[in-house]
Design a protein around this motif. Sequence first.
Motif, PDB file in Angstrom:
ATOM      1  N   ARG A  68       1.490  -1.195   0.112  1.00 13.83           N
ATOM      2  CA  ARG A  68      -0.169  -0.243  -0.312  1.00 13.83           C
ATOM      3  C   ARG A  68       1.164   1.293  -0.254  1.00 13.83           C
ATOM      4  NH1 ARG A  68      -4.944  -1.373  -1.973  1.00 13.83           N
ATOM      5  NH2 ARG A  68      -5.595  -4.079  -0.777  1.00 13.83           N
ATOM      6  N   LEU A  69       0.695   1.752  -0.875  1.00 13.59           N
ATOM      7  CA  LEU A  69       1.241   3.607  -0.701  1.00 13.59           C
ATOM      8  C   LEU A  69       0.167   4.455  -0.024  1.00 13.59           C
ATOM      9  CD1 LEU A  69       2.631   3.284  -4.356  1.00 13.59           C
ATOM     10  CD2 LEU A  69       4.466   3.767  -1.826  1.00 13.59           C
ATOM     11  N   THR A  70       0.427   5.431   0.072  1.00 13.36           N
ATOM     12  CA  THR A  70      -0.441   6.768   0.555  1.00 13.36           C
ATOM     13  C   THR A  70      -1.036   7.039  -0.964  1.00 13.36           C
ATOM     14  OG1 THR A  70       1.354   7.975   0.941  1.00 13.36           O
ATOM     15  CG2 THR A  70       0.372   6.766   2.638  1.00 13.36           C
ATOM     16  N   ASP A  71      -1.399   8.394  -0.935  1.00 11.83           N
ATOM     17  CA  ASP A  71      -1.641   9.075  -2.654  1.00 11.83           C
ATOM     18  C   ASP A  71      -0.807   9.953  -2.669  1.00 11.83           C
ATOM     19  OD1 ASP A  71      -4.608   7.957  -2.897  1.00 11.83           O
ATOM     20  OD2 ASP A  71      -5.249   9.803  -1.928  1.00 11.83           O
ATOM     21  N   LYS A  72       0.131  10.344  -1.475  1.00 10.87           N
ATOM     22  CA  LYS A  72       1.139  11.446  -1.694  1.00 10.87           C
ATOM     23  C   LYS A  72       2.270  10.675  -1.890  1.00 10.87           C
ATOM     24  CE  LYS A  72       1.637  14.896   1.613  1.00 10.87           C
ATOM     25  NZ  LYS A  72       1.866  15.543   2.985  1.00 10.87           N
ATOM     26  N   GLU A  73       2.197   9.369  -1.775  1.00  6.49           N
ATOM     27  CA  GLU A  73       3.504   8.748  -2.506  1.00  6.49           C
ATOM     28  C   GLU A  73       3.287   8.256  -3.878  1.00  6.49           C
ATOM     29  OE1 GLU A  73       5.083   6.589   2.150  1.00  6.49           O
ATOM     30  OE2 GLU A  73       3.798   6.290   0.266  1.00  6.49           O
ATOM     31  N   LYS A  74       2.375   7.894  -4.420  1.00  5.57           N
ATOM     32  CA  LYS A  74       2.134   7.427  -5.434  1.00  5.57           C
ATOM     33  C   LYS A  74       1.837   8.500  -6.256  1.00  5.57           C
ATOM     34  CE  LYS A  74      -2.180   5.263  -4.285  1.00  5.57           C
ATOM     35  NZ  LYS A  74      -4.050   4.948  -5.039  1.00  5.57           N
ATOM     36  N   SER A  75       1.547   9.863  -5.713  1.00  3.62           N
ATOM     37  CA  SER A  75       1.577  11.266  -6.759  1.00  3.62           C
ATOM     38  C   SER A  75       2.751  11.597  -7.178  1.00  3.62           C
ATOM     39  CB  SER A  75       1.373  12.588  -5.899  1.00  3.62           C
ATOM     40  OG  SER A  75       1.048  13.392  -7.038  1.00  3.62           O
ATOM     41  N   SER A  76       3.938  11.378  -6.205  1.00  9.40           N
ATOM     42  CA  SER A  76       5.416  11.718  -5.722  1.00  9.40           C
ATOM     43  C   SER A  76       6.169  11.129  -7.078  1.00  9.40           C
ATOM     44  CB  SER A  76       5.941  11.867  -4.851  1.00  9.40           C
ATOM     45  OG  SER A  76       5.492  12.567  -3.596  1.00  9.40           O
ATOM     46  N   ILE A  77       5.493   9.749  -7.243  1.00 10.62           N
ATOM     47  CA  ILE A  77       6.086   8.392  -7.499  1.00 10.62           C
ATOM     48  C   ILE A  77       5.759   8.616  -9.200  1.00 10.62           C
ATOM     49  CG2 ILE A  77       5.982   5.957  -8.223  1.00 10.62           C
ATOM     50  CD1 ILE A  77       6.382   4.940  -5.605  1.00 10.62           C
ATOM     51  N   CYS A  78       3.863   8.736  -9.365  1.00 12.05           N
ATOM     52  CA  CYS A  78       4.324   9.166 -10.809  1.00 12.05           C
ATOM     53  C   CYS A  78       4.840  10.623 -11.801  1.00 12.05           C
ATOM     54  CB  CYS A  78       2.928   9.773 -10.823  1.00 12.05           C
ATOM     55  SG  CYS A  78       1.738   8.248 -10.926  1.00 12.05           S
ATOM     56  N   TYR A  79       4.504  11.695 -10.629  1.00  8.91           N
ATOM     57  CA  TYR A  79       5.946  13.038 -10.916  1.00  8.91           C
ATOM     58  C   TYR A  79       6.700  12.372 -11.216  1.00  8.91           C
ATOM     59  CZ  TYR A  79       1.823  16.048 -11.241  1.00  8.91           C
ATOM     60  OH  TYR A  79       0.167  15.929 -11.767  1.00  8.91           O
ATOM     61  N   LEU A  80       7.693  11.782 -10.500  1.00  5.34           N
ATOM     62  CA  LEU A  80       9.486  12.253 -10.812  1.00  5.34           C
ATOM     63  C   LEU A  80       9.668  10.814 -11.574  1.00  5.34           C
ATOM     64  CD1 LEU A  80      10.012  12.852  -7.094  1.00  5.34           C
ATOM     65  CD2 LEU A  80      10.533  13.578  -8.642  1.00  5.34           C
ATOM     66  N   SER A  81       9.057   9.905 -11.769  1.00  7.79           N
ATOM     67  CA  SER A  81       9.363   9.221 -12.670  1.00  7.79           C
ATOM     68  C   SER A  81       9.310   9.169 -14.272  1.00  7.79           C
ATOM     69  CB  SER A  81       8.088   7.757 -12.629  1.00  7.79           C
ATOM     70  OG  SER A  81       8.272   6.997 -11.572  1.00  7.79           O
TER      71      SER A  81
END
Length: 580
Positions: A62-75
Amino acid sequence: MDQGSGAGPHRDRGRLGAPSCGARAPGAPWARFSAWLECVCVVTFDLELGQALELVYPSDFRLTDKEKSSICYLSFPDSHSGCLGDTQFCFRIRQCGGQRRPWHTDDRHCDSGAPVSLQREPAHYFGYVYFRQVKDSSVKRGYFQKSLVLVSRLPFVRLFQALLSLVAPEYFDKLAPCLEAVCNEIDQWPAPVPGQTLNLPVMGVVLQVHIPSSADKPESGPPKQCSHKNLPPAPVVLTSVHELDLFRCFRPVLAHVQLLWELMLLGEPLLVLAPSPAVSSEMVLALTSCLQPLKFCCDYRPYFTVHDSEFKEFTTRTQAPPSVVLGVTNPFFIKTLQHWPHVLRIGEPKMPGDLPKQIKLKKLSRLKTLDTKPGLYTAYTTYLHRDKALLRRLLKGLQKKRPSDVQTAVLRQHLLELTQSFIIPLEHYMASLMPLQKSITPWKTPPQIHPFRQDDFLRSLERSGPQLTCLLKGDWLGLYRRFFKSPHFDGWYRQRHKEMAQKLEALHLEAICEANLEIWMQDKSEVEIVDLVLKLRERLVRAQGHQLPVKEATLKRARLYIETVVGSLPKDLQVVLCPP
């Protein structure tokens, strides 16, 4: 394989070597996988949503919404990079919610043997990215854009880049089934125990790696290859799991390596503006590795964007710039971070060969918003004189067409000796603060470690300063005084004080185990005896959890002592202390 990942708390899963929530038994599903990786993510470009998390594996992570958002933008590289084809880079994000459970015993064992600079991150994730952007007429936007991301707490950039080079091209062709098979293979890998050389099979290839140990000599070369018996394919030997080609990374700034080393040592804020995420992340990682074997205690972001959740925190002008090394590709940061004291602007990388034009030192007032030319913009003046012999040696290596790995070894050795010359006087002074062993008696509280007095240390430099091991001249005293105010001094001191306190505790336990217990017990009350049992048990637990440097023979004596003491107590107390 299930797709997506819901928000909410991280799944309660154990790791053989990851300081995170949950202590999963070694035989549980994904326990071995978790020793290396937290999860694998696939990020794609959606016409309506932009970057979107297409898949997370294992699916119950499980990833938090903030972690998912960061991973999406930084990838994904931002629009200023224009990366076509395949590119690799990495990022580092803050874990949301913090550590939620104590470490498992195996976690402490793995990290206790690792160099402090290579221990797992307790509060951050690394994201190792393989991004592909190619023309594709079957896609509405005209381009295939997708990233495969390995999320881990381990700073093993070379290993994970090699792994991605094998897995990502195959995944982009065959998609989900290939990824599931790779994750199952990783779940069969042995744990990354420091000091061991491991064979890691994946997709028909065997990666052979040495897991660094604090017992390794910093100047030693790559480990000898293991026997290849029972290994059908010849293994691919990685000379390091974490070290980058330092010479290639620093080619445009070789003339300023010493200045950059001082900025890193003092925990100065530094903005690195690069033409691509690959150049940005490599430069930031190279800079933070300059201080090894000293642990880099400041924050650093190999690749950072305006969409990051910490953007406001890092760009605020209401307080002094934070001690962070920030790697970016968007020139917008030049305007946003005009109040930062140091900015390194890197141009497009040049082809190998002659030494590229060296970046010049420039005044901060010459910073422009969009058309800033390459340069190191700073008003900083170094405390130490520049080592001109190093640059001459590297230039001579270029003339003789010396291989890059040899040039890197020269550069790394120089930085290692510089750091060691600076740290050794601190280590010697810190050792003098340890109470004498003869002052440790079994039945009294161990003596306290003497306080660190900066003035006393500075006076000691006259007879045992860095001049004994380093030829560089300069204001060493001024450098130490500034260092005392940096996060690196605080981190170093806390680590050394903790190790010394553990050593004192271990010596005290040994003193108790070597004393005559029966004589001590003759005039003691039951309360005092029970108190001894409880204290011995507490230290035994800490020692067995690899937190105390205690010999196995001492542990056996401590267990025997506990049995002897408990056996001397009344039956009712024995039941309380040792319930059936």
